[in-house]
Design an enzyme around this catalytic site. Structure first.
Site, PDB file in Angstrom:
ATOM      1  N   THR A   1      41.643  50.045  33.408  1.00 16.80           N
ATOM      2  CA  THR A   1      41.663  50.591  34.774  1.00 16.80           C
ATOM      3  C   THR A   1      42.484  51.878  34.798  1.00 16.80           C
ATOM      4  O   THR A   1      42.063  52.885  35.367  1.00 16.80           O
ATOM      5  CB  THR A   1      42.262  49.554  35.745  1.00 16.80           C
ATOM      6  OG1 THR A   1      41.427  48.388  35.734  1.00 16.80           O
ATOM      7  CG2 THR A   1      42.367  50.088  37.158  1.00 16.80           C
TER       8      THR A   1
ATOM      9  N   GLN B   1      33.607  47.456  27.633  1.00 14.45           N
ATOM     10  CA  GLN B   1      32.787  46.297  27.238  1.00 14.45           C
ATOM     11  C   GLN B   1      32.051  46.513  25.920  1.00 14.45           C
ATOM     12  O   GLN B   1      31.456  45.577  25.381  1.00 14.45           O
ATOM     13  CB  GLN B   1      31.779  45.960  28.339  1.00 14.45           C
ATOM     14  CG  GLN B   1      32.426  45.432  29.609  1.00 14.45           C
ATOM     15  CD  GLN B   1      33.015  44.046  29.439  1.00 14.45           C
ATOM     16  OE1 GLN B   1      32.613  43.271  28.550  1.00 14.45           O
ATOM     17  NE2 GLN B   1      33.972  43.691  30.287  1.00 14.45           N
TER      18      GLN B   1
ATOM     19  N   ALA C   1      42.443  46.504  25.590  1.00  7.66           N
ATOM     20  CA  ALA C   1      42.741  45.599  24.477  1.00  7.66           C
ATOM     21  C   ALA C   1      42.355  44.151  24.744  1.00  7.66           C
ATOM     22  O   ALA C   1      41.933  43.429  23.838  1.00  7.66           O
ATOM     23  CB  ALA C   1      44.234  45.680  24.157  1.00  7.66           C
TER      24      ALA C   1
ATOM     25  N   CYS D   1      36.183  40.722  37.705  1.00  3.79           N
ATOM     26  CA  CYS D   1      37.163  41.594  38.356  1.00  3.79           C
ATOM     27  C   CYS D   1      37.026  41.561  39.872  1.00  3.79           C
ATOM     28  O   CYS D   1      37.959  41.883  40.575  1.00  3.79           O
ATOM     29  CB  CYS D   1      36.999  43.034  37.866  1.00  3.79           C
ATOM     30  SG  CYS D   1      37.397  43.210  36.123  1.00  3.79           S
TER      31      CYS D   1
HETATM   32  C1  LIG Z   1      33.617  47.940  32.073  1.00  2.00           C
HETATM   33  C2  LIG Z   1      35.049  47.724  32.458  1.00  2.00           C
HETATM   34  N1  LIG Z   1      35.820  48.794  32.675  1.00  2.00           N
HETATM   35  C3  LIG Z   1      37.118  48.677  32.994  1.00  2.00           C
HETATM   36  C4  LIG Z   1      37.704  47.427  33.122  1.00  2.00           C
HETATM   37  C5  LIG Z   1      39.155  47.334  33.482  1.00  2.00           C
HETATM   38  O1  LIG Z   1      39.930  47.056  32.353  1.00  2.00           O
HETATM   39  P1  LIG Z   1      41.379  46.393  32.520  1.00  2.00           P
HETATM   40  O2  LIG Z   1      41.154  44.959  32.900  1.00  2.00           O
HETATM   41  O3  LIG Z   1      42.015  46.534  31.182  1.00  2.00           O
HETATM   42  O4  LIG Z   1      42.105  47.151  33.572  1.00  2.00           O
HETATM   43  C6  LIG Z   1      36.935  46.275  32.913  1.00  2.00           C
HETATM   44  C7  LIG Z   1      37.520  44.947  33.082  1.00  2.00           C
HETATM   45  O5  LIG Z   1      36.842  43.952  33.189  1.00  2.00           O
HETATM   46  C8  LIG Z   1      35.575  46.429  32.552  1.00  2.00           C
HETATM   47  O6  LIG Z   1      34.787  45.384  32.325  1.00  2.00           O
END
Ligand SMILES: Cc1ncc(COP(=O)(O)O)c(C=O)c1O
Length: 363
Positions: free
Chosen positions: A59, A165, A186, A305
């Protein structure tokens, strides 16, 4: 977390607990651990160590690229796919509104695949930023990022590829991709949560947005999460999710044989090997999720999410799936630890739950 990552995390937290910016022996040990991990991650992604900015997850990496690019841009438009993760879509919407850019959101086809020609046709002389994910987090569908990056590079349009992903599931050769920005996380490959990386192409402009310490070559201030980064490097060494494909494929085959009315989304497109998203007609996805939870299965309805929101998945909506079918959908992600027996047990449980819920509803 994978054992190897957890071991690396604990070992680093104990043995290299200094601040990598400190000059003393403890700080130098942490700096060494961080530098070594940076080289390992860069090597695994086929890029240069200097192009990595470690972040607190995918994110943050996405936000960093979007803000850091749009902050410097002239007034124009931004082109983005409709199936991006909220950390891209909502961030772009926010900054477009703030900086006064127009937003052009491009829908995929019914399989959840972006048409590269359609996406590129939306790019014009006023486009100041473009963004497309490498693989979708709900359907698993792999997107034509190479074609789109090529056009963006020719037209000098800064481009973000969200590779969160894709990492560990398909080849992620960052040099061959040649995008301005590529983000990874990670915890999607068995590393720690709250650790990610933004890869910035040499020569691509990025305005820093976390200020006040000058770490990461002045591009992301804040003391680095050394154990988290070392664990990330350790997890990268064992990633091989392609081996989940037979479990996922067997799961879907068995599911369709016992529940022929089930629709698997994106199954005609090329997908990453561990993801399955499907609709069980007439059932509420959240209810199925809760029943499966009681039986010990951890699955998602829509995107994990966005779980907790009752809105149907924006990805399925963009794929043309109606709200009713979207609300009846589940997403299953298989890990390296899962067997065909696990996959069959999940299908058997789904069949039992559906029969029970139908009986209770008098159907
Ligand atoms: C395609 C994608 N981008 C970004 C994120 C966000 O990553 P993070 O959970 O490390 O913030 C996710 C989380 O599921 C994701 O699937």
């Amino acid at each position: 977390m994978l054992d190897v990552a957890l071991d690396a995390f604990c070992c680093t937290a104990k043995q290299a607990s200094g601040n990598p910016s400190s000059m003393h022996w403890s700080g130098r040990a942490a700096r060494r651990a961080l530098d070594d991990a940076r080289d390992t991650v860069a090597h695994a992604l086929n890029t240069e160590s200097g192009s990595l900015i470690f972040t607190a997850g995918g994110t943050e990496a996405n936000n960093m690229a979007i803000y850091g690019s749009l902050m410097r841009a002239k007034q124009g438009n931004v082109v983005v796919s409709a199936i991006e993760h909220p950390s891209v879509l909502e961030t772009i919407e926010h900054w477009c509104k703030h900086f006064g850019h127009d937003l052009n959101v491009i829908r995929p086809d019914r399989q959840g695949l972006m048409d590269a020609k359609k996406f590129c046709a939306a790019l014009n002389e006023k486009t100041v930023f473009a963004s497309l994910m490498w693989a979708n987090n709900e359907s698993g569908v792999i997107q034509p990022v190479h074609e789109i990056v090529k056009v963006c590079r020719q037209r000098e349009i800064p481009c973000l590829i969200d590779g969160v992903q894709a990492l560990g599931k398909i080849a992620t050769d960052v040099k061959a991709l040649d995008a301005d920005f590529v983000s990874f996380s990670a915890h999607k490959i068995g590393g720690a949560k709250g650790v990610g990386v933004l890869v910035v192409r040499r020569g691509s402009a990025l305005e820093p947005w976390l200020l006040g310490g000058g770490q990461e070559r002045g591009r992301r201030s804040g003391t680095e999460n050394v154990p988290g980064v070392v664990a990330f490097a350790a997890a990268l060494g064992v990633m091989d999710y392609a081996s989940c494909a037979h479990v996922r494929d067997d799961f879907e085959q068995y599911l369709k044989s016992l529940m022929p009315d089930v629709t698997v989304h994106g199954d005609k497109a090329e997908r990453v090997a561990n993801t399955s998203m499907f609709t069980v007609p007439g059932m509420d996805g959240e209810t199925l999720l809760m029943q499966l939870d009681l039986a010990g299965f951890a699955v998602a309805s829509g995107s994990a999410c966005s779980s907790g929101k009752r809105e149907p998945s924006h990805v399925l909506r963009a794929m043309g799936v109606d709200d009713r079918a979207a609300r009846s959908s589940l997403r299953v992600s298989f890990g390296l630890e899962h067997s065909q027996e696990d996959a069959h047990a999940l299908v058997d449980e789904l069949v039992r739950i559906r029969a029970l819920l139908r009986k209770m509803a008098g159907r």
